[in-house]
Write a protein that holds these residues in place. Sequence first.
Motif, mmCIF file in Angstrom:
data_model
loop_
_atom_site.group_PDB
_atom_site.id
_atom_site.type_symbol
_atom_site.label_atom_id
_atom_site.label_comp_id
_atom_site.label_asym_id
_atom_site.label_seq_id
_atom_site.Cartn_x
_atom_site.Cartn_y
_atom_site.Cartn_z
ATOM 1 N N GLU A 105 32.253 45.017 48.888
ATOM 2 C CA GLU A 105 31.156 45.978 49.068
ATOM 3 C C GLU A 105 31.575 47.150 49.938
ATOM 4 N N GLU A 106 32.551 46.947 50.830
ATOM 5 C CA GLU A 106 33.001 48.018 51.714
ATOM 6 C C GLU A 106 34.051 48.907 51.052
ATOM 7 N N ASP A 107 34.798 48.371 50.106
ATOM 8 C CA ASP A 107 35.834 49.130 49.392
ATOM 9 C C ASP A 107 35.798 48.681 47.935
ATOM 10 N N ARG A 108 35.071 49.397 47.116
ATOM 11 C CA ARG A 108 34.829 48.993 45.729
ATOM 12 C C ARG A 108 36.106 48.913 44.894
ATOM 13 N N ARG A 109 37.228 49.431 45.413
ATOM 14 C CA ARG A 109 38.494 49.346 44.683
ATOM 15 C C ARG A 109 39.109 47.957 44.806
ATOM 16 N N ARG A 110 38.698 47.216 45.799
ATOM 17 C CA ARG A 110 39.271 45.884 46.057
ATOM 18 C C ARG A 110 38.430 44.794 45.420
#
Length: 149
Positions: free
Chosen positions: A86-91
Motif C-alpha cells: 500500500e505504501e509503494d504500489r510497485r512492490r
Amino acid sequence: MARALDLHNYVGHLIRRAEQVHTALWYRHVSREITSQQFAVLNALRRDPGIDQRTLARFTSLDRSTVNHIVRRLTDQHYVTQVRDEEDRRRTLLSLTAEGAGLLDSLIGPAEHINEQLLSALPGNEREQAVGILRKIASMDDESIHGGP
C-alpha cells in the motif's frame, strides 16, 4: 599436449557431485514435488513474511528471474500469496498461506534428516569445519567472482 585435471581433486567438480547427491537425497526423502530451491523460498517467507521478490532473491541467494518463476508456481499452487504494498504500489509483498505453512512444516524434518545424512559422511569433528568452508565459498560476492573494480 594439454594436461587433464584430476577431477577427484577439482573443487568445482566436487561441488557439482555433492549437489547431485543432495538432489538425489532430496527427491528420495523430502519431496518429489517441491525442490530444495522452492523449499528455500518457503522457508525465507516463514522467517520474513511480507518481503518483496527482490529481498527474497537476496535472502535465498537465487537470481530474480528464478525467484519470479518459483513464486509464480508456488502462488498457483496456493502456497504463497502476493499483495500490493500500500505504501509503494510497485512492490508486491509475499507471504505463506496456511497451506504453504503446513507444507513447509511437513518438509522441515526430512530436510534436516538429509542434512544430517550428508554430514554423516564426515567425522564429527570435521562437520562444523566443512559447513564453515562451504559458507565461505557460497558467500563469495560478485566482486570477488568477477575480479573486483
